[in-house]
Design a protein around this motif. Structure first.
Motif, PDB file in Angstrom:
ATOM      1  N   THR A  49      -4.158  -7.148 -26.494  1.00 22.84           N
ATOM      2  CA  THR A  49      -2.857  -7.666 -26.037  1.00 22.84           C
ATOM      3  C   THR A  49      -2.247  -8.592 -27.082  1.00 22.84           C
ATOM      4  N   ALA A  50      -3.097  -9.424 -27.716  1.00 20.38           N
ATOM      5  CA  ALA A  50      -2.587 -10.358 -28.728  1.00 20.38           C
ATOM      6  C   ALA A  50      -2.042  -9.626 -29.953  1.00 20.38           C
ATOM      7  N   ALA A  51      -2.506  -8.411 -30.205  1.00 20.55           N
ATOM      8  CA  ALA A  51      -2.056  -7.653 -31.371  1.00 20.55           C
ATOM      9  C   ALA A  51      -0.828  -6.803 -31.080  1.00 20.55           C
ATOM     10  N   ALA A  52      -0.226  -6.970 -29.924  1.00 22.79           N
ATOM     11  CA  ALA A  52       0.937  -6.153 -29.560  1.00 22.79           C
ATOM     12  C   ALA A  52       2.093  -6.414 -30.518  1.00 22.79           C
ATOM     13  N   PRO A  53       2.833  -5.367 -30.897  1.00 22.11           N
ATOM     14  CA  PRO A  53       3.980  -5.534 -31.806  1.00 22.11           C
ATOM     15  C   PRO A  53       5.220  -6.035 -31.071  1.00 22.11           C
ATOM     16  N   GLY A  54       5.068  -7.128 -30.363  1.00 24.75           N
ATOM     17  CA  GLY A  54       6.173  -7.667 -29.588  1.00 24.75           C
ATOM     18  C   GLY A  54       5.681  -8.762 -28.673  1.00 24.75           C
ATOM     19  N   LYS A  55       6.499  -9.119 -27.720  1.00 25.78           N
ATOM     20  CA  LYS A  55       6.175 -10.174 -26.770  1.00 25.78           C
ATOM     21  C   LYS A  55       6.128  -9.604 -25.355  1.00 25.78           C
ATOM     22  N   ARG A  56       5.294 -10.203 -24.542  1.00 24.36           N
ATOM     23  CA  ARG A  56       5.179  -9.771 -23.144  1.00 24.36           C
ATOM     24  C   ARG A  56       6.389 -10.253 -22.370  1.00 24.36           C
ATOM     25  N   ILE A  57       7.134  -9.317 -21.827  1.00 31.40           N
ATOM     26  CA  ILE A  57       8.341  -9.652 -21.076  1.00 31.40           C
ATOM     27  C   ILE A  57       8.084  -9.630 -19.586  1.00 31.40           C
ATOM     28  N   ALA A  58       7.052  -8.888 -19.151  1.00 34.68           N
ATOM     29  CA  ALA A  58       6.705  -8.832 -17.733  1.00 34.68           C
ATOM     30  C   ALA A  58       5.228  -8.471 -17.607  1.00 34.68           C
ATOM     31  N   ALA A  59       4.582  -9.030 -16.593  1.00 38.68           N
ATOM     32  CA  ALA A  59       3.179  -8.720 -16.314  1.00 38.68           C
ATOM     33  C   ALA A  59       2.943  -8.918 -14.823  1.00 38.68           C
ATOM     34  N   CYS A  60       2.391  -7.910 -14.178  1.00 36.57           N
ATOM     35  CA  CYS A  60       2.202  -7.957 -12.728  1.00 36.57           C
ATOM     36  C   CYS A  60       0.786  -7.551 -12.367  1.00 36.57           C
ATOM     37  N   LEU A  61       0.300  -8.159 -11.313  1.00 37.78           N
ATOM     38  CA  LEU A  61      -0.952  -7.743 -10.685  1.00 37.78           C
ATOM     39  C   LEU A  61      -0.634  -7.449  -9.222  1.00 37.78           C
ATOM     40  N   ILE A  62      -0.821  -6.201  -8.826  1.00 37.23           N
ATOM     41  CA  ILE A  62      -0.416  -5.758  -7.489  1.00 37.23           C
ATOM     42  C   ILE A  62      -1.665  -5.389  -6.696  1.00 37.23           C
ATOM     43  N   ARG A  63      -1.787  -5.952  -5.524  1.00 43.49           N
ATOM     44  CA  ARG A  63      -2.933  -5.710  -4.637  1.00 43.49           C
ATOM     45  C   ARG A  63      -2.455  -4.868  -3.461  1.00 43.49           C
ATOM     46  N   VAL A  64      -3.081  -3.720  -3.253  1.00 48.00           N
ATOM     47  CA  VAL A  64      -2.686  -2.783  -2.198  1.00 48.00           C
ATOM     48  C   VAL A  64      -3.830  -2.677  -1.197  1.00 48.00           C
ATOM     49  N   GLU A  65      -3.526  -3.060   0.057  1.00 43.83           N
ATOM     50  CA  GLU A  65      -4.542  -3.043   1.122  1.00 43.83           C
ATOM     51  C   GLU A  65      -3.990  -2.296   2.338  1.00 43.83           C
ATOM     52  N   PRO A  66      -4.887  -1.840   3.219  1.00 45.75           N
ATOM     53  CA  PRO A  66      -4.414  -1.256   4.483  1.00 45.75           C
ATOM     54  C   PRO A  66      -3.767  -2.333   5.351  1.00 45.75           C
ATOM     55  N   LEU A  67      -2.772  -1.967   6.106  1.00 46.86           N
ATOM     56  CA  LEU A  67      -2.104  -2.896   7.011  1.00 46.86           C
ATOM     57  C   LEU A  67      -2.991  -3.124   8.225  1.00 46.86           C
ATOM     58  N   PRO A  68      -3.427  -4.366   8.501  1.00 49.72           N
ATOM     59  CA  PRO A  68      -4.290  -4.620   9.663  1.00 49.72           C
ATOM     60  C   PRO A  68      -3.518  -4.452  10.973  1.00 49.72           C
ATOM     61  N   ASP A  69      -4.255  -4.202  12.014  1.00 45.37           N
ATOM     62  CA  ASP A  69      -3.616  -4.042  13.326  1.00 45.37           C
ATOM     63  C   ASP A  69      -2.959  -5.340  13.783  1.00 45.37           C
ATOM     64  N   ASP A  70      -3.594  -6.445  13.464  1.00 44.09           N
ATOM     65  CA  ASP A  70      -3.057  -7.748  13.855  1.00 44.09           C
ATOM     66  C   ASP A  70      -2.219  -8.295  12.685  1.00 44.09           C
ATOM     67  N   LEU A  71      -0.916  -8.355  12.868  1.00 40.08           N
ATOM     68  CA  LEU A  71      -0.045  -8.827  11.793  1.00 40.08           C
ATOM     69  C   LEU A  71      -0.250 -10.303  11.472  1.00 40.08           C
ATOM     70  N   ALA A  72      -0.930 -11.015  12.365  1.00 41.19           N
ATOM     71  CA  ALA A  72      -1.224 -12.417  12.079  1.00 41.19           C
ATOM     72  C   ALA A  72      -2.111 -12.536  10.847  1.00 41.19           C
ATOM     73  N   GLU A  73      -2.963 -11.524  10.621  1.00 40.04           N
ATOM     74  CA  GLU A  73      -3.806 -11.552   9.425  1.00 40.04           C
ATOM     75  C   GLU A  73      -2.939 -11.439   8.163  1.00 40.04           C
ATOM     76  N   VAL A  74      -1.882 -10.642   8.232  1.00 46.26           N
ATOM     77  CA  VAL A  74      -0.964 -10.536   7.090  1.00 46.26           C
ATOM     78  C   VAL A  74      -0.294 -11.878   6.836  1.00 46.26           C
ATOM     79  N   ARG A  75       0.166 -12.516   7.903  1.00 48.27           N
ATOM     80  CA  ARG A  75       0.834 -13.809   7.728  1.00 48.27           C
ATOM     81  C   ARG A  75      -0.119 -14.836   7.139  1.00 48.27           C
ATOM     82  N   ALA A  76      -1.384 -14.796   7.539  1.00 52.06           N
ATOM     83  CA  ALA A  76      -2.357 -15.734   6.989  1.00 52.06           C
ATOM     84  C   ALA A  76      -2.584 -15.486   5.501  1.00 52.06           C
TER      85      ALA A  76
END
Length: 425
Positions: free
Chosen positions: A116-143
């Motif tokens: 990454t440090a040897a990239a011929p440019g600068k980092r303009i965006a970087a994301c880490l996306i976590r994909v999980e199953p939707l729980p039956d109880d939406l309160a767990e999502v809110r937590a």
């Protein structure tokens, strides 16, 4: 058989060049966008390709064909997707499963630090996306949302007819990553999950690229603030007859030249900002958001936090165009004033030439009168010598002969000069 246009197949293939990933839940995605510190027309695409090949060689993956703008490969436990855009390149790594620790920076190590440090440019965006199953109880999502994100800037919504819940706070964590969470309802197709993840990456990338225009707009505004009083002073001086119009015009042309230079320097970035803004809004719209648990949606977040920046860019661009137009109008008025002043000078010059011509004519008449006298004098002398023998034979004195010849010679010379003058006119 009719021949196909040489671009028919390449253009059709372009429609299918960047398919959405197909993602099984649970999974995670690491996304990086790199931009070279130059404009698009000066970008070194060979350097971007060499950087990609260095990553593929680390994992023993196959190389893309020469001139390719997208490529997919398997690197370790991840599926790599590489794309080359007009101004930047993107690397997306999709891995199965999620870490026990939410948004563990170790997941981003699929892209080694030294690479990454040897990239011929600068980092303009970087994301880490976590994909999980939707729980039956939406309160767990809110937590989870309360634990993972900053509540003040959190955006969260149902998307695609409540197929999933997406969330993100658009904050950069200590590892330099922006976090997004996706909770997928059971039964949602893998390609739909891939589209959701891809849209989140695109929203963040195009948002970052469009906001590059904000820095340019602030820089431009500072210079316009300095030029505006000068332009106003010059416009006010148009009515000041005591000030030289040509000197004012020179100053006005200097301001006009600088405004044109600023327009050329910023036109590409402002145009790109408008295009990226349209892409951000379009990507948010296709998510078809509905409110989740009273939280602000991504569209509302963009309206409150993102749109003001875009309006600032548009305002600076509009102000530059207006000042250039004002300068052009002032230049036209000043050139008209210069033309009027020059016409007045020319009129005075013509009047002076008329007076000089009249004096020259009078002098000419005077000279003509003197010429008649001078020519007559010499002509009388010659005539006297010519008729002297005749006068002696008639016993006329010389004075009588001369006196008789003077009127005749003067009349003849005058008529000759008059005839010459008429012939010239």
């Amino acid at each position: 058989m009719i021949d196909d246009h040489p671009l028919r197949y390449p253009l059709v293939n372009e429609l299918h060049a960047r398919p959405f990933p197909s993602l099984e839940v649970p999974c995670h995605a690491v996304y990086v966008a790199v931009k070279q510190p130059v404009d698009a027309h000066n970008r070194d695409r060979a350097a971007d390709r060499a950087h990609l090949l260095a990553l593929l060689d680390r994992y023993g993956a196959a190389h893309p064909p020469e001139g390719a703008t997208h490529h997919g490969a398997r690197i370790g436990r991840h599926d790599l997707k590489w794309e080359s855009h007009t101004e930047f390149v993107t690397y997306s790594a999709f891995g199965r499963g999620v870490s026990a620790r939410p948004f563990d920076p170790a997941e981003a190590e699929v892209f080694p630090t030294d690479w990454t440090a040897a990239a011929p440019g600068k980092r303009i965006a970087a994301c880490l996306i976590r994909v999980e199953p939707l729980p039956d109880d939406l309160a767990e999502v809110r937590a989870c949302l309360d634990d993972w994100f900053v509540a003040e800037s959190l955006a969260c919504s149902w998307v695609l007819d409540e197929a999933a819940v997406i969330a993100g706070d658009f904050q950069i964590d200590p590892a330099g990553l922006m976090r997004f969470a996706v909770f997928v309802r059971p039964g949602t197709g893998t390609r739909r999950v891939g589209r959701i993840v891809q849209r989140l990456c695109e929203i963040e990338t195009y948002r970052a690229m469009s906001m590059l225009g904000l820095g340019r707009a602030r820089e431009l505004t500072g210079r316009l603030n300095a030029l505006d009083p000068e332009l106003s002073e010059l416009v006010a001086a148009l009515t000041n007859k005591g000030r030289g119009a040509e000197a004012t015009l020179d100053q006005l042309l200097g301001i006009s030249a600088e405004l044109e230079t600023l327009a050329v320097r910023h036109s590409f970035r402002f145009g790109a900002t408008g295009a990226y803004e349209a892409l951000v809004n379009q990507r948010v719209q296709v998510l078809r958001e509905t409110r989740f648990n009273g939280r602000q949606t991504f569209g509302e977040f963009m309206m409150r936090r993102y749109d003001p920046a875009m309006r600032t860019v548009k305002s600076a661009e509009r102000r530059l165009a207006q000042m250039a137009a004002r300068t052009a109008r002032a230049g036209e008025l000043l050139r008209t004033r210069v033309d009027v002043e020059r016409s007045a000078q020319n009129q005075k010059l013509l009047e002076s030439m008329d007076r000089r011509a009249d004096l020259a004519l009078r002098l000419q008449h005077t000279v003509e009168g003197l010429s008649v006298v001078a020519i007559s004098y010499y002509a009388v002398s010659l005539a006297t010598y010519l008729f002297m023998p005749l006068a002696e034979s008639l016993h006329w004195p010389k004075s009588a002969l001369t006196a008789g010849l003077v009127p005749l010679v003067v009349l003849a010379v005058w008529m000759m000069i008059r005839r010459i003058r008429k012939g010239m006119h």
